[in-house]
Scaffold this motif. Structure first.
Motif, mmCIF file in Angstrom:
data_model
loop_
_atom_site.group_PDB
_atom_site.id
_atom_site.type_symbol
_atom_site.label_atom_id
_atom_site.label_comp_id
_atom_site.label_asym_id
_atom_site.label_seq_id
_atom_site.Cartn_x
_atom_site.Cartn_y
_atom_site.Cartn_z
ATOM 1 N N LEU A 155 77.418 27.651 77.471
ATOM 2 C CA LEU A 155 78.858 27.714 77.186
ATOM 3 C C LEU A 155 79.321 26.452 76.464
ATOM 4 C CD1 LEU A 155 80.088 29.334 80.519
ATOM 5 C CD2 LEU A 155 80.057 30.389 78.240
ATOM 6 N N ALA A 156 78.780 25.301 76.856
ATOM 7 C CA ALA A 156 79.097 24.052 76.160
ATOM 8 C C ALA A 156 78.667 24.144 74.700
ATOM 9 C CB ALA A 156 78.414 22.873 76.849
ATOM 10 N N LYS A 157 77.485 24.693 74.464
ATOM 11 C CA LYS A 157 77.017 24.874 73.086
ATOM 12 C C LYS A 157 77.970 25.784 72.319
ATOM 13 C CE LYS A 157 72.091 24.606 74.106
ATOM 14 N NZ LYS A 157 70.849 25.416 74.117
ATOM 15 N N ALA A 158 78.368 26.896 72.931
ATOM 16 C CA ALA A 158 79.274 27.839 72.252
ATOM 17 C C ALA A 158 80.600 27.165 71.900
ATOM 18 C CB ALA A 158 79.508 29.067 73.127
ATOM 19 N N LEU A 159 81.099 26.301 72.786
ATOM 20 C CA LEU A 159 82.373 25.622 72.520
ATOM 21 C C LEU A 159 82.273 24.637 71.357
ATOM 22 C CD1 LEU A 159 83.552 24.934 76.178
ATOM 23 C CD2 LEU A 159 84.625 26.496 74.532
ATOM 24 N N ASP A 160 81.141 23.945 71.249
ATOM 25 C CA ASP A 160 81.001 22.892 70.242
ATOM 26 C C ASP A 160 80.106 23.277 69.060
ATOM 27 O OD1 ASP A 160 82.750 20.922 71.093
ATOM 28 O OD2 ASP A 160 81.313 20.035 72.467
ATOM 29 N N CYS A 161 79.639 24.507 69.018
ATOM 30 C CA CYS A 161 78.723 24.957 67.964
ATOM 31 C C CYS A 161 79.404 24.914 66.594
ATOM 32 C CB CYS A 161 78.242 26.370 68.260
ATOM 33 S SG CYS A 161 77.037 26.991 67.056
ATOM 34 N N ALA A 162 78.657 24.447 65.607
ATOM 35 C CA ALA A 162 79.175 24.371 64.235
ATOM 36 C C ALA A 162 79.382 25.749 63.619
ATOM 37 C CB ALA A 162 78.222 23.550 63.363
ATOM 38 N N SER A 163 78.728 26.782 64.160
ATOM 39 C CA SER A 163 78.851 28.124 63.584
ATOM 40 C C SER A 163 80.229 28.738 63.823
ATOM 41 C CB SER A 163 77.776 29.054 64.146
ATOM 42 O OG SER A 163 78.086 29.411 65.482
ATOM 43 N N LYS A 164 80.958 28.241 64.804
ATOM 44 C CA LYS A 164 82.310 28.724 65.125
ATOM 45 C C LYS A 164 82.340 30.197 65.506
ATOM 46 C CE LYS A 164 84.185 24.761 63.970
ATOM 47 N NZ LYS A 164 83.687 23.732 64.823
ATOM 48 N N SER A 165 81.210 30.738 65.949
ATOM 49 C CA SER A 165 81.190 32.122 66.412
ATOM 50 C C SER A 165 81.343 32.112 67.933
ATOM 51 C CB SER A 165 79.889 32.812 65.993
ATOM 52 O OG SER A 165 78.799 32.261 66.697
ATOM 53 N N ALA A 166 81.349 33.273 68.538
ATOM 54 C CA ALA A 166 81.528 33.371 69.986
ATOM 55 C C ALA A 166 80.294 32.896 70.748
ATOM 56 C CB ALA A 166 81.859 34.811 70.372
ATOM 57 N N GLU A 167 79.150 32.867 70.068
ATOM 58 C CA GLU A 167 77.911 32.442 70.711
ATOM 59 C C GLU A 167 77.356 31.224 69.998
ATOM 60 O OE1 GLU A 167 75.028 35.550 71.108
ATOM 61 O OE2 GLU A 167 76.555 37.012 71.666
ATOM 62 N N ALA A 168 76.598 30.429 70.738
ATOM 63 C CA ALA A 168 75.959 29.265 70.149
ATOM 64 C C ALA A 168 74.824 29.693 69.231
ATOM 65 C CB ALA A 168 75.422 28.365 71.248
ATOM 66 N N CYS A 169 74.695 29.010 68.097
ATOM 67 C CA CYS A 169 73.619 29.342 67.156
ATOM 68 C C CYS A 169 72.285 28.782 67.629
ATOM 69 C CB CYS A 169 73.951 28.816 65.759
ATOM 70 S SG CYS A 169 73.827 27.012 65.587
ATOM 71 N N GLY A 170 72.336 27.678 68.367
ATOM 72 C CA GLY A 170 71.118 27.067 68.884
ATOM 73 C C GLY A 170 70.384 26.182 67.905
ATOM 74 N N VAL A 171 70.803 26.159 66.637
ATOM 75 C CA VAL A 171 70.068 25.397 65.633
ATOM 76 C C VAL A 171 70.889 24.298 64.948
ATOM 77 C CG1 VAL A 171 68.394 27.231 65.166
ATOM 78 C CG2 VAL A 171 70.511 27.121 63.841
ATOM 79 N N CYS A 172 72.202 24.355 65.049
ATOM 80 C CA CYS A 172 73.017 23.320 64.408
ATOM 81 C C CYS A 172 72.814 21.984 65.147
ATOM 82 C CB CYS A 172 74.494 23.718 64.388
ATOM 83 S SG CYS A 172 75.303 23.691 66.009
ATOM 84 N N THR A 173 73.275 20.921 64.545
ATOM 85 C CA THR A 173 73.130 19.592 65.143
ATOM 86 C C THR A 173 73.762 19.536 66.520
ATOM 87 O OG1 THR A 173 73.122 18.583 62.945
ATOM 88 C CG2 THR A 173 73.628 17.145 64.800
ATOM 89 N N SER A 174 74.924 20.117 66.668
ATOM 90 C CA SER A 174 75.620 20.099 67.957
ATOM 91 C C SER A 174 74.805 20.814 69.036
ATOM 92 C CB SER A 174 76.999 20.745 67.821
ATOM 93 O OG SER A 174 77.691 20.694 69.039
ATOM 94 N N CYS A 175 74.341 22.011 68.751
ATOM 95 C CA CYS A 175 73.532 22.763 69.722
ATOM 96 C C CYS A 175 72.256 22.009 70.081
ATOM 97 C CB CYS A 175 73.189 24.154 69.177
ATOM 98 S SG CYS A 175 74.580 25.311 69.187
ATOM 99 N N ARG A 176 71.607 21.433 69.074
ATOM 100 C CA ARG A 176 70.364 20.696 69.330
ATOM 101 C C ARG A 176 70.621 19.460 70.193
ATOM 102 N NH1 ARG A 176 69.473 21.170 63.740
ATOM 103 N NH2 ARG A 176 69.387 18.910 63.626
#
Length: 169
Positions: A16-37
């Motif tokens: 959920l933290a990834k989804a909130l700060d993910c660079a993709s701005k979608s409802a789910e975390a992308c898992g690959v952007c700098t923020s998710c990593r």
């Protein structure tokens, strides 16, 4: 989040933290952007896991000496939450073993829960909901986690298109 250890409370809170700060701005975390990593690696400046290990490191004490989450740790985290986010749009705190808060620490947390800073998410994780202070519970949205049966796990793996025969039961 409350329920037995090992059922995914911390994993979901981090997702959920990834989804909130993910660079993709979608409802789910992308898992690959700098923020998710960075969140996965545990070094995102806007996401912190507050637990006994973090407290031990801050106090320069052995982990074995930590019994409760102390007021100064919650005050430190509250101060961080009051600051603007560094990289993402959200500040996130995962308070692991929230049942270990001292009464004084719980009162500081209560103030933060009553008047949360904008764009702040706080996840309290515990296997023992009944050990949390009633005032804390009253300001949270409790979500119960439980272990899955073998059939439920098989259904989940099937939905995720993971062959069930490769997983031990």
């Amino acid at each position: 989040f409350y329920g037995p250890d090992g059922v995914g409370k911390k994993m979901l809170a981090l997702e959920l933290a990834k989804a909130l700060d993910c660079a993709s701005k979608s409802a789910e975390a992308c898992g690959v952007c700098t923020s998710c990593r960075k969140i996965t690696a545990g070094n995102h400046p806007d996401v912190r896991v507050v637990d006994l290990a973090w407290q031990a490191a801050l106090r320069n004490e052995p982990l074995e000496k930590q019994q409760n989450l102390r007021i100064e740790m919650i005050m430190t985290e509250r101060h961080r939450l009051l600051q603007s986010p560094v990289e993402g749009p959200w500040k996130v705190t995962l308070l692991d073993d929230a049942h270990r808060l001292t009464a004084d620490a719980a009162n500081v947390l209560l103030k933060t829960l009553e008047e949360p800073p904008a764009n702040t998410a706080i996840f309290l994780l515990t296997p023992f909901r009944d050990r949390l202070f009633a005032t804390i519970i009253s300001r949270c949205q409790p979500i119960r986690f439980r272990s899955l049966s073998d059939d439920e796990m098989e259904l989940c793996l099937t939905r995720m298109k993971i062959p069930t025969e490769t997983h031990p039961h």
